[in-house]
Design an enzyme around this catalytic site. Sequence first.
Site, mmCIF file in Angstrom:
data_model
loop_
_atom_site.group_PDB
_atom_site.id
_atom_site.type_symbol
_atom_site.label_atom_id
_atom_site.label_comp_id
_atom_site.label_asym_id
_atom_site.label_seq_id
_atom_site.Cartn_x
_atom_site.Cartn_y
_atom_site.Cartn_z
ATOM 1 N N ASN A 101 11.378 7.417 -7.409
ATOM 2 C CA ASN A 101 10.466 7.219 -8.532
ATOM 3 C C ASN A 101 10.795 5.928 -9.272
ATOM 4 O OD1 ASN A 101 9.492 9.686 -7.791
ATOM 5 N ND2 ASN A 101 10.501 10.823 -9.438
ATOM 6 N N HIS A 118 13.232 2.413 -5.094
ATOM 7 C CA HIS A 118 11.971 1.661 -5.090
ATOM 8 C C HIS A 118 11.743 0.839 -6.348
ATOM 9 C CE1 HIS A 118 10.411 4.864 -2.057
ATOM 10 N NE2 HIS A 118 11.172 3.959 -1.473
ATOM 11 N N SER A 188 7.205 14.308 -0.609
ATOM 12 C CA SER A 188 6.536 14.651 0.655
ATOM 13 C C SER A 188 7.356 14.138 1.824
ATOM 14 C CB SER A 188 5.144 14.014 0.690
ATOM 15 O OG SER A 188 5.279 12.604 0.510
HETATM 16 C C1 BV8 Z 1 10.290 -1.036 4.513
HETATM 17 C C2 BV8 Z 1 6.736 1.867 -5.079
HETATM 18 C C3 BV8 Z 1 10.755 -2.714 6.056
HETATM 19 C C4 BV8 Z 1 5.339 1.536 -5.332
HETATM 20 C C5 BV8 Z 1 6.779 3.006 -2.995
HETATM 21 C C6 BV8 Z 1 10.344 3.570 9.230
HETATM 22 C C7 BV8 Z 1 11.423 2.820 8.751
HETATM 23 C C8 BV8 Z 1 11.211 1.842 7.769
HETATM 24 C C9 BV8 Z 1 9.904 1.623 7.248
HETATM 25 C C10 BV8 Z 1 8.852 2.372 7.724
HETATM 26 C C11 BV8 Z 1 9.064 3.336 8.697
HETATM 27 N N1 BV8 Z 1 7.856 3.910 8.965
HETATM 28 C C12 BV8 Z 1 6.925 3.359 8.172
HETATM 29 C C13 BV8 Z 1 7.480 2.396 7.428
HETATM 30 C C14 BV8 Z 1 6.763 1.565 6.464
HETATM 31 C C15 BV8 Z 1 6.713 2.174 5.061
HETATM 32 C C16 BV8 Z 1 6.434 3.635 5.068
HETATM 33 O O1 BV8 Z 1 7.350 4.434 4.980
HETATM 34 N N2 BV8 Z 1 5.154 3.984 5.113
HETATM 35 C C17 BV8 Z 1 4.784 5.382 5.047
HETATM 36 C C18 BV8 Z 1 3.565 5.553 4.146
HETATM 37 C C19 BV8 Z 1 4.546 5.866 6.467
HETATM 38 N N3 BV8 Z 1 7.940 1.892 4.379
HETATM 39 C C20 BV8 Z 1 8.053 0.725 3.736
HETATM 40 O O2 BV8 Z 1 7.217 -0.146 3.760
HETATM 41 C C21 BV8 Z 1 9.355 0.503 2.958
HETATM 42 N N4 BV8 Z 1 9.850 -0.801 3.308
HETATM 43 O O3 BV8 Z 1 10.459 -0.223 5.328
HETATM 44 O O4 BV8 Z 1 10.490 -2.357 4.719
HETATM 45 C C22 BV8 Z 1 11.456 -3.976 5.982
HETATM 46 C C23 BV8 Z 1 12.777 -4.035 6.401
HETATM 47 C C24 BV8 Z 1 13.424 -5.229 6.357
HETATM 48 C C25 BV8 Z 1 12.765 -6.380 5.853
HETATM 49 C C26 BV8 Z 1 11.462 -6.276 5.383
HETATM 50 C C27 BV8 Z 1 10.790 -5.075 5.441
HETATM 51 C C28 BV8 Z 1 9.120 0.476 1.470
HETATM 52 C C29 BV8 Z 1 8.618 1.791 0.994
HETATM 53 C C30 BV8 Z 1 8.520 1.775 -0.532
HETATM 54 C C31 BV8 Z 1 7.086 1.776 -0.937
HETATM 55 N N5 BV8 Z 1 6.990 1.885 -2.378
HETATM 56 N N6 BV8 Z 1 6.720 3.053 -4.312
HETATM 57 C C32 BV8 Z 1 4.941 2.123 -6.637
HETATM 58 O O5 BV8 Z 1 5.472 3.204 -7.010
HETATM 59 O O6 BV8 Z 1 4.095 1.513 -7.260
HETATM 60 S S1 BV8 Z 1 6.630 4.425 -2.145
HETATM 61 C C33 BV8 Z 1 5.883 5.656 -3.039
HETATM 62 O O7 BV8 Z 1 5.941 6.823 -2.207
HETATM 63 C C34 BV8 Z 1 6.591 6.075 -4.314
HETATM 64 O O8 BV8 Z 1 7.751 5.355 -4.625
HETATM 65 C C35 BV8 Z 1 6.990 7.507 -4.038
HETATM 66 O O9 BV8 Z 1 8.145 7.839 -4.653
HETATM 67 C C36 BV8 Z 1 7.128 7.455 -2.576
HETATM 68 C C37 BV8 Z 1 7.214 8.754 -1.877
HETATM 69 O O10 BV8 Z 1 6.186 9.591 -2.343
HETATM 70 P P1 BV8 Z 1 6.652 10.965 -3.036
HETATM 71 O O11 BV8 Z 1 7.587 10.630 -4.141
HETATM 72 O O12 BV8 Z 1 7.140 11.882 -1.993
HETATM 73 O O13 BV8 Z 1 5.311 11.443 -3.675
HETATM 74 P P2 BV8 Z 1 4.117 12.203 -2.935
HETATM 75 O O14 BV8 Z 1 2.946 12.144 -3.845
HETATM 76 O O15 BV8 Z 1 4.001 11.709 -1.531
HETATM 77 O O16 BV8 Z 1 4.639 13.703 -2.833
HETATM 78 C C38 BV8 Z 1 4.865 14.457 -4.001
HETATM 79 C C39 BV8 Z 1 5.529 15.739 -3.568
HETATM 80 O O17 BV8 Z 1 5.824 16.519 -4.730
HETATM 81 C C40 BV8 Z 1 4.666 16.606 -2.671
HETATM 82 O O18 BV8 Z 1 5.469 17.116 -1.616
HETATM 83 C C41 BV8 Z 1 4.220 17.756 -3.600
HETATM 84 O O19 BV8 Z 1 4.074 18.961 -2.878
HETATM 85 C C42 BV8 Z 1 5.384 17.835 -4.530
HETATM 86 N N7 BV8 Z 1 5.097 18.342 -5.888
HETATM 87 C C43 BV8 Z 1 3.982 18.140 -6.638
HETATM 88 N N8 BV8 Z 1 4.159 18.706 -7.851
HETATM 89 C C44 BV8 Z 1 5.411 19.243 -7.859
HETATM 90 C C45 BV8 Z 1 6.014 19.018 -6.612
HETATM 91 N N9 BV8 Z 1 7.256 19.430 -6.298
HETATM 92 C C46 BV8 Z 1 7.934 20.090 -7.266
HETATM 93 N N10 BV8 Z 1 7.426 20.345 -8.494
HETATM 94 C C47 BV8 Z 1 6.175 19.946 -8.816
HETATM 95 N N11 BV8 Z 1 5.688 20.229 -10.051
#
Ligand code: BV8
Length: 239
Positions: A101, A118, A188
Amino acid sequence: MDGIQKARELLARARSIVALTGAGISAESGIPTFRGPGGMWRQWRPEDLATPAAFARDPRLVWEWYDWRRGLIARATPNAGHRALVDLENGREKFTLVTQNVDGLHDLAGSRNTVKLHGDIWRMRCTECRAEWTDRRVPLPELPPRCRCGAMARPAIVWFGESLPDGAMEQAEQAACRADVLLVIGTSAVVYPAAGLVPYAVESGAQVIEINTEPSLPGGEVAYALKGPAGEILPRLLG
Ligand code: BV8
Ligand code: ZN
């Protein structure tokens, strides 16, 4: 005995604990998660805007999104889930909080040993001279904001396709490889490399407790999946 009681006993035996949090822990503070209801902004998804390409194409639009989120976060307060993690940290020698976060609510709640994977929505970085500073004004007086050197500023946040802050993932992995228990709270677990911390900890011998309204980790990785809101489960689990 229900899952919480068994998970409590696991925690009682643990010497070293790591917590990995995601947007779900801030949901009860009124901050929409990324992939749940309210995760959209106007017609955009976070993946459309949280990228260097989107910022290069339309910095003002990206800054309007962040300014809107900053306004929301400025009105939010930590909830019982954030506070339960602070109490856990105060009661334990070996505790590390790893968060995806950027909302700063863990800091506000009083968490100390925190790894921000992040970045931080209150920090800005110059696109030219690389200066970095904190600016908490909401709303911002001008979009995009400017650095003292006159160049455009960007959020000091890790966008998709960008690498994590130097040493952050290594720090998280160092803690995770020594952890007896990994708490995975409100994520997630679809964003990497952060999500990779879970299998990494399991391979290093940690037991995983997932707290989520919709538990999503593969069954083989989880000792206990506690279904429910973090603000309700964590005080019962950690109190
Ligand atoms: C990178 C900042 C490479 C933005 C964010 C494998 C290895 C490496 C990279 C990758 C890979 N596969 C894919 C990639 C690329 C990519 C990636 O992961 N894409 C995904 C979508 C497939 N990763 C990247 O690009 C990363 N960088 O790998 O760089 C590199 C290496 C060397 C040199 C150059 C480059 C960077 C990733 C960071 C992206 N930035 N945030 C902003 O916030 O403005 S990510 C964004 O998603 C947020 O930070 C967030 O925290 C994060 C994860 O989401 P969640 O926190 O899980 O939130 P979500 O809504 O998904 O889920 C909420 C959950 O809560 C749910 O499960 C729900 O059921 C639950 N919930 C809801 N209410 C409650 C609850 N639980 C409990 N109580 C409740 N009340
Ligand atoms: Zn500058």
